[in-house]
Enzyme design. Structure first.
Site, PDB file in Angstrom:
ATOM      1  N   GLY A 117      -5.837   0.333   1.872  1.00 26.38           N
ATOM      2  CA  GLY A 117      -6.716   1.477   2.128  1.00 26.38           C
ATOM      3  C   GLY A 117      -6.579   2.547   1.069  1.00 26.38           C
ATOM      4  O   GLY A 117      -5.564   2.642   0.379  1.00 26.38           O
ATOM      5  N   LYS A 174       2.501 -10.283  -4.079  1.00 24.75           N
ATOM      6  CA  LYS A 174       3.381  -9.203  -3.602  1.00 24.75           C
ATOM      7  C   LYS A 174       4.793  -9.730  -3.349  1.00 24.75           C
ATOM      8  O   LYS A 174       5.782  -9.054  -3.655  1.00 24.75           O
ATOM      9  CB  LYS A 174       2.786  -8.578  -2.341  1.00 24.75           C
ATOM     10  CG  LYS A 174       1.482  -7.821  -2.626  1.00 24.75           C
ATOM     11  CD  LYS A 174       0.739  -7.506  -1.340  1.00 24.75           C
ATOM     12  CE  LYS A 174      -0.521  -6.696  -1.592  1.00 24.75           C
ATOM     13  NZ  LYS A 174      -1.384  -6.632  -0.406  1.00 24.75           N
ATOM     14  N   GLY A 216       0.837  -1.214   0.000  1.00 26.33           N
ATOM     15  CA  GLY A 216       0.000   0.000   0.000  1.00 26.33           C
ATOM     16  C   GLY A 216       0.859   1.246   0.000  1.00 26.33           C
ATOM     17  O   GLY A 216       1.615   1.500  -0.936  1.00 26.33           O
ATOM     18  N   ASP A 220      -2.877 -13.063  -2.619  1.00 29.02           N
ATOM     19  CA  ASP A 220      -2.497 -11.649  -2.701  1.00 29.02           C
ATOM     20  C   ASP A 220      -1.085 -11.453  -2.135  1.00 29.02           C
ATOM     21  O   ASP A 220      -0.242 -10.799  -2.766  1.00 29.02           O
ATOM     22  CB  ASP A 220      -3.533 -10.822  -1.912  1.00 29.02           C
ATOM     23  CG  ASP A 220      -3.194  -9.348  -1.899  1.00 29.02           C
ATOM     24  OD1 ASP A 220      -3.432  -8.682  -2.916  1.00 29.02           O
ATOM     25  OD2 ASP A 220      -2.676  -8.873  -0.867  1.00 29.02           O
ATOM     26  N   ILE A 242       3.373   1.976   1.980  1.00 27.00           N
ATOM     27  CA  ILE A 242       4.758   1.835   2.484  1.00 27.00           C
ATOM     28  C   ILE A 242       5.741   1.909   1.320  1.00 27.00           C
ATOM     29  O   ILE A 242       5.563   1.203   0.334  1.00 27.00           O
ATOM     30  CB  ILE A 242       4.964   0.463   3.172  1.00 27.00           C
ATOM     31  CG1 ILE A 242       3.903   0.214   4.233  1.00 27.00           C
ATOM     32  CG2 ILE A 242       6.355   0.344   3.747  1.00 27.00           C
ATOM     33  CD1 ILE A 242       3.966  -1.192   4.815  1.00 27.00           C
ATOM     34  N   GLU A 256     -12.573  -7.563   1.017  1.00 25.16           N
ATOM     35  CA  GLU A 256     -13.500  -7.471  -0.107  1.00 25.16           C
ATOM     36  C   GLU A 256     -14.706  -8.379   0.188  1.00 25.16           C
ATOM     37  O   GLU A 256     -14.614  -9.295   0.998  1.00 25.16           O
ATOM     38  CB  GLU A 256     -12.833  -8.018  -1.381  1.00 25.16           C
ATOM     39  CG  GLU A 256     -11.410  -7.603  -1.595  1.00 25.16           C
ATOM     40  CD  GLU A 256     -11.300  -6.267  -2.289  1.00 25.16           C
ATOM     41  OE1 GLU A 256     -12.231  -5.918  -3.025  1.00 25.16           O
ATOM     42  OE2 GLU A 256     -10.310  -5.577  -2.058  1.00 25.16           O
ATOM     43  N   GLY A 293     -14.622  -2.618   6.127  1.00 23.90           N
ATOM     44  CA  GLY A 293     -14.252  -2.254   4.756  1.00 23.90           C
ATOM     45  C   GLY A 293     -12.845  -2.696   4.386  1.00 23.90           C
ATOM     46  O   GLY A 293     -12.322  -2.297   3.349  1.00 23.90           O
TER      47      GLY A 293
HETATM   48  N1  HSE Z   1      -6.517  -6.676  -0.096  1.00 22.34           N
HETATM   49  C1  HSE Z   1      -5.225  -6.131   0.108  1.00 22.34           C
HETATM   50  C2  HSE Z   1      -4.834  -6.268   1.578  1.00 22.34           C
HETATM   51  C3  HSE Z   1      -5.225  -4.688  -0.301  1.00 22.34           C
HETATM   52  O1  HSE Z   1      -5.706  -6.549   2.414  1.00 22.34           O
HETATM   53  O2  HSE Z   1      -3.665  -6.143   1.915  1.00 22.34           O
HETATM   54  C4  HSE Z   1      -3.864  -4.060  -0.450  1.00 22.34           C
HETATM   55  O3  HSE Z   1      -3.094  -4.671  -1.434  1.00 22.34           O
END
Ligand code: HSE
Length: 411
Positions: free
Chosen positions: A298, A200, A129, A196, A131, A185, A182
């Site tokens: 966020g 990364k 995000g 996810d 960082i 998802e 929030g």
């Molecule tokens: N869905 C991802 C998370 C969003 O919760 O880290 C940021 O990449």
């Protein structure tokens, strides 16, 4: 004035517009020119939005506009986002993206397409995000051989595990909370199954190695089967249970890569990241350890990284792109999971005689350490001898029916 366009006016895209609007003066000072959002691509209308007059449903309005030099992609996914990113680069636009799925799956193609045209393709927001981690790895740490990367790379799962630990609630309850807040998802599968975080980690690993790492090659486990009792064990052992992504460079230049829930010492700096925070520790052979910590998800934190890339891009419009592209090689980059060393806490139903477990591991030369907390069998294995994932799998096969959980110990 530098004109930009945003493709995808969802949470992150609207955050980008908000940061550009609220910090307009500061950004202009740093760029030396005003950044003007000229077009926003989205199929929806946004009545009352400060940028409602710039919304278009036609991507060509952006690609054929010679005044637009930078295009931000905040659509997400690998469908339309890939198609539009290719078109934007072919139209000669510099690109900035927050789309980790796209970068992990098609990064080499898009970076090469950009480089051929002397354009930038920037993706700071795709990992962690807000960082700063992509540019530090590229630039500030570029004198180092990167030996390890250890990270909590997903905010949603970290929030869930933190709530389970602090409140003793079940996974499904914590997930509902995360959705209400929030963070998660409505379809949080990619977060919960570790995909996810895997994407990364593949991006960070590819930067560190300079070679493309396909995220599908990373052994990935999620957190859906974690129970409150697993968290009690973590407490009992003075540890935390975190979804950890780990990259480790081997002497033969291959890498070990894994994303899985792991028990990690409470004293480890990465373990200090709770709630939606991310933490990434990088070890370089000259620097030693460096820690990156902050909001990994966020609207505004992610937009912060996107807009920083826009500024960086604006400062380099007429120069060669300053990011390295990832080479695609056909050597074996990732060591097979079965050959990787493992340490783990095994929980088994009480009906399995402890002597039988001890006998199985002793016969292999591995002395398990009892760590029983509840009325069940619990053993630490691999702590004082070499045990590989493949060997552990073989040793556990006869106990498959009785295995309650297998939690790796971070090492
Ligand atoms: N869905 C991802 C998370 C969003 O919760 O880290 C940021 O990449």
């Amino acid at each position: 004035m530098i004109n930009i366009a945003i493709m995808g006016y969802g949470v992150v895209g609207s955050g980008v517009a908000e940061v550009c609007r609220v910090n307009k003066e500061t950004i202009s000072q740093r760029t030396g020119q005003e950044i003007n959002i000229k077009k926003i691509l989205d199929v929806r209308a946004f009545p009352g939005d400060p940028y409602q007059d710039r919304i278009t449903r036609h991507a060509d309005d952006i690609f054929t506009d010679p005044e637009i030099s930078i295009v931000v992609e905040t659509i997400g996914g690998t469908g339309i986002a890939l198609q539009l990113s290719r078109q934007a680069l072919l139209a000669g636009k510099h690109m900035v993206t927050s789309n980790k799925e796209l970068v992990a799956a098609h990064g080499p193609e898009l970076m090469a397409l950009a480089a051929e045209r002397r354009l930038s393709y920037m993706y700071e927001a795709s990992v962690g995000g807000g960082i700063p981690i992509v540019r530090p790895l590229h630039k500030c740490l570029s004198a180092n051989v990167i030996e390890h990367i250890t990270g909590i790379l997903n905010g949603t799962t970290n929030y869930i595990l933190t709530r389970m630990e602090q409140e003793g609630i079940r996974f499904d309850q914590a997930l509902t909370e995360a959705q209400k807040q929030g963070y998660a998802e409505q379809n949080p599968t990619a977060d919960l199954d570790g995909l996810d975080a895997g994407r990364k980690l593949a991006i960070l690993g590819s930067i560190a190695l300079g070679e493309y790492i396909d995220s599908n090659l990373i052994h990935t486990e999620g957190i859906t089967t974690i129970t409150p009792t697993d968290l009690l064990y973590a407490q009992h052992l003075q540890m935390k249970l975190k979804l950890i992504g780990r990259y480790q460079l081997l002497p033969d230049h291959r890498v070990d890569l894994i994303v899985a829930p792991m028990l990690i010492s409470r004293k480890h700096p990465v373990a200090a990241a709770d709630d939606v925070f991310n933490a990434i520790m990088v070890n370089g052979n000259a620097l030693g350890e460096a820690m990156f910590y902050g909001r990994g998800a966020g609207k505004l934190p992610t937009a912060s990284a996107v807009v920083a890339d826009v500024i960086e891009c604006a400062l380099h419009l007429d120069r060669l792109p300053h990011q390295r592209i990832w080479r695609i090689t056909d050597r074996e980059i990732v060591r097979p999971h079965a050959d990787c060393p493992v340490r783990a806490l095994l929980r088994l139903h009480e009906c399995v005689p402890g002597a039988q477990i001890r006998e199985a591991f002793d016969a292999f030369g591995a002395r398990p350490v009892e760590a029983r907390l509840a009325s069940e069998q619990a053993w630490l294995v691999g702590t004082d001898q070499k045990l590989t994932e493949g060997q552990l799998e073989d040793l556990l096969r006869p106990f498959a029916e009785s295995l309650v959980s297998r939690l790796r110990l971070f090492h």
